[in-house]
Design an enzyme around this catalytic site. Structure first.
Site, mmCIF file in Angstrom:
data_model
loop_
_atom_site.group_PDB
_atom_site.id
_atom_site.type_symbol
_atom_site.label_atom_id
_atom_site.label_comp_id
_atom_site.label_asym_id
_atom_site.label_seq_id
_atom_site.Cartn_x
_atom_site.Cartn_y
_atom_site.Cartn_z
ATOM 1 N N LYS B 81 0.853 -1.198 0.000
ATOM 2 C CA LYS B 81 0.000 0.000 0.000
ATOM 3 C C LYS B 81 0.882 1.238 0.000
ATOM 4 O O LYS B 81 1.899 1.282 0.716
ATOM 5 C CB LYS B 81 -0.898 -0.038 1.241
ATOM 6 C CG LYS B 81 -1.947 1.048 1.326
ATOM 7 C CD LYS B 81 -2.863 0.805 2.527
ATOM 8 C CE LYS B 81 -3.971 1.831 2.646
ATOM 9 N NZ LYS B 81 -4.894 1.546 3.769
ATOM 10 N N SER B 160 -9.544 1.357 2.778
ATOM 11 C CA SER B 160 -8.706 2.202 1.949
ATOM 12 C C SER B 160 -7.585 1.443 1.242
ATOM 13 O O SER B 160 -6.928 2.033 0.390
ATOM 14 C CB SER B 160 -8.107 3.322 2.799
ATOM 15 O OG SER B 160 -7.227 2.792 3.782
ATOM 16 N N SER B 184 -10.044 -1.097 6.742
ATOM 17 C CA SER B 184 -9.284 -0.871 5.506
ATOM 18 C C SER B 184 -8.538 -2.089 4.983
ATOM 19 O O SER B 184 -8.038 -2.063 3.856
ATOM 20 C CB SER B 184 -8.301 0.292 5.682
ATOM 21 O OG SER B 184 -8.998 1.507 5.706
#
Lengths: 82, 466
Positions: B81, B160, B184
């Site tokens: 990420k 996310s 997330s």
């Protein structure tokens, strides 16, 4: 309407009015700090957010805690180099 | 003919590398090609780290050729990420347009540990801007565009860790690292039909990761199976002097067979309220499967404002973590229109209310530990719905438009959870099951998830990517 339910309705109305007052006071603070950079539509969006904050903290304030209920995680002192 | 390494478990990939059926460089080339060719279809990638990947892969190839095999992740490609710092001039954008040129001169501890394990960083993966901390209401909240699930190009991959979910589900990387503050990792894993592990808070060092909420942020793996998640956690977990929240609790993944062990599962009363019918049906089928390996009991928690507690902690800490971006007005450059003004509302949180939330968090942690001390896991639908359409406002527990007691307590109390696919819902989209365990109980929930995956085949199904 029973006496009890009328009292409940009146209490809810007082609570709603108190929350609305709090939202507007907090909005005044935010507008004082950031109003010059917000459009009217954005101010409406911020107001929705503030309503969410006030609803959440109202729920928290309704819970009674003991003096010994300290924040979690507790504070931890630091001593470097060991 | 060698079978494709795409959609292959880490254990099988590791065997192929160790036995030199496939070289780390060839493996990296396969996944780099997929990231470059297919990544844009899902808005899954920020930066393909081709040069770094090939250098690492060549080093792995030399090491393995000379008998210096570092373990199961040696030579295995992965993505991270884009909130994890990477040195070498690679941007770390946090998904935010104003920060698209941001660079660090260090590798996050997680990146460093995977490097030491010989894993090959192939891409920085897309994410919701600032990990969703600004209050986004729609999938289009990243300068790389809305994350898209490979199961349906009109549906969101979740947030996310949007790119981490989509990239694993589309076979662009064998595993990825994501982060969770509230939902997330579990969200993207659930919407993309893969397995995700949210470790216990403090299990994995956050050093070098963007902070959204210092007391809620966790880093963890997304992969094809629970076993793969355990292997990755084994490589990234452990204390770190650079992160005081990283607990001094060494972790070793225990993949020993569970044999005839009977698990004890709990289900929170009302946990399916508000879930889509297909989600409820899939959950009931999952419970049937779980009953074959253990007992299930209904659990009732005290009526306390669990969601409001975690919400206030998250909002207050995010407001402070991004103080510079908010005060400077840089948030005006964010992608989602609501992210440009919603953070100002967090100035309305009074110190006393934040501290009240932190005090209630102690009550929460004790209450849930009391429940979990006699269970192996609480189980629940992973998400209340399948992935929402791309162009639509979605409901969010963080904003308070949908209930998520499991998420509020799990994140508020810092508990581990694993999410696995458990069916197909509307529009051909995956449904999911979550198993949440006691603090530091990753091995227990991973064992239960492994057994669940041995009884079902949802994790073996993959979207038609090509």
């Amino acid at each position: 309407m029973s006496h009890q339910s009328r009292e409940t309705d009146e209490r809810h109305a007082r609570d709603d009015a108190r929350m609305t007052d709090e939202v507007e006071i907090l909005m005044a603070l935010i507008k004082a700090r950031y109003g010059d950079r917000l459009t009217p539509e954005q101010v409406d969006g911020v107001r929705l957010g503030v309503q969410g904050v006030v609803e959440a903290v109202t729920a928290l304030r309704a819970v009674r805690l003991a003096n010994a209920d300290e924040p979690h995680p507790p504070f931890s002192p630091v001593r470097t180099g060991e | 003919v060698t079978a494709s390494p795409v959609f292959t478990t880490l254990r099988d990939l590791a065997r192929r590398v160790r036995e030199r059926e496939v070289s780390p460089v060839a493996l990296a080339e396969i996944f780099l090609d997929r990231l470059e060719r297919l990544g844009p279809r899902y808005n899954a990638v920020v930066t393909v780290t081709r040069a770094r990947a090939l250098e690492t892969a060549r080093r792995a190839e030399r090491d393995i050729a000379t008998g210096r095999h570092r373990g199961l992740l040696h030579g295995i490609p992965y993505g991270a990420k884009d909130l994890l710092a990477t040195a070498g001039g690679i941007p770390t954008t946090w998904g935010a347009a104003p920060l698209r040129e941001q660079r660090f001169d260090l590798d996050a501890t997680v990146i460093r540990r995977l490097d030491e394990a010989g894993a090959v960083l192939c891409a920085k993966l897309a994410m919701v801007e600032l990990a969703g901390g600004m209050g986004y209401r729609q999938p289009n909240a990243s300068f790389t565009g809305p994350g898209i699930t490979p199961w349906n190009l009109d549906a969101w991959s979740g947030g996310s860790s949007s790119g981490s979910g989509a990239a694993v589900a589309a076979g662009l990387v064998p595993f990825a690292i994501g982060s969770e503050t509230w939902g997330s990792i579990l969200g993207p894993a659930g919407y993309c039909g893969i397995t995700g592990l949210r470790p216990t808070y403090g299990r994995v060092s956050r050093h070098g990761a963007m902070a959204l909420s210092w007391t809620l942020d966790k880093l963890g793996p997304l992969a094809l199976t629970a076993h793969d998640c355990g292997l990755v956690l084994d490589a990234i977990a452990g204390p770190d002097l650079a992160d005081p929240s990283a607990a001094n609790r060494p972790f070793r993944y225990d993949d020993s067979p569970v044999g005839g062990r009977r698990f004890r599962f709990g289900v929170l009363r009302g946990v399916t309220d508000g879930c889509e019918p297909a989600v409820v049906a899939a959950f009931e089928r999952s419970l049937e499967a779980l009953r074959t390996i253990g007992s299930i009991e209904d659990i009732t928690l005290p009526d306390l404002p669990w969601e409001a507690t975690t919400r206030i902690i998250l909002w207050a800490e995010a407001s402070s973590a991004f103080e510079d971006l908010i005060e400077s007005g840089q948030i005006a450059g964010l992608t989602a229109p609501e992210d440009r003004h919603a953070p100002y509302a967090r100035d309305a949180i009074l110190a006393k209310d934040y501290i009240k939330a932190m005090r209630l968090r102690g009550v929460m942690a004790r209450e849930i530990d009391r429940v979990l001390s006699r269970l192996d896991a609480l189980v629940a639908p992973g998400r209340p719905t399948v992935a929402p359409p791309l162009g639509q406002e979605f409901r969010s527990a963080i904003r308070g438009t949908v209930n998520d007691v499991m998420g509020a307590i799990g994140n508020g109390a810092g508990l581990p959870a694993v999410i696995v696919p458990n069916g197909v819902g509307d529009r051909g989209l995956p449904t999911s099951l979550q198993l949440m365990g006691r603090a530091w109980g990753e091995n227990t929930i991973l064992a239960a998830a492994r057994v669940y995956q041995s009884l079902t085949d949802w994790h073996l199904r993959h979207p038609a990517v090509e």
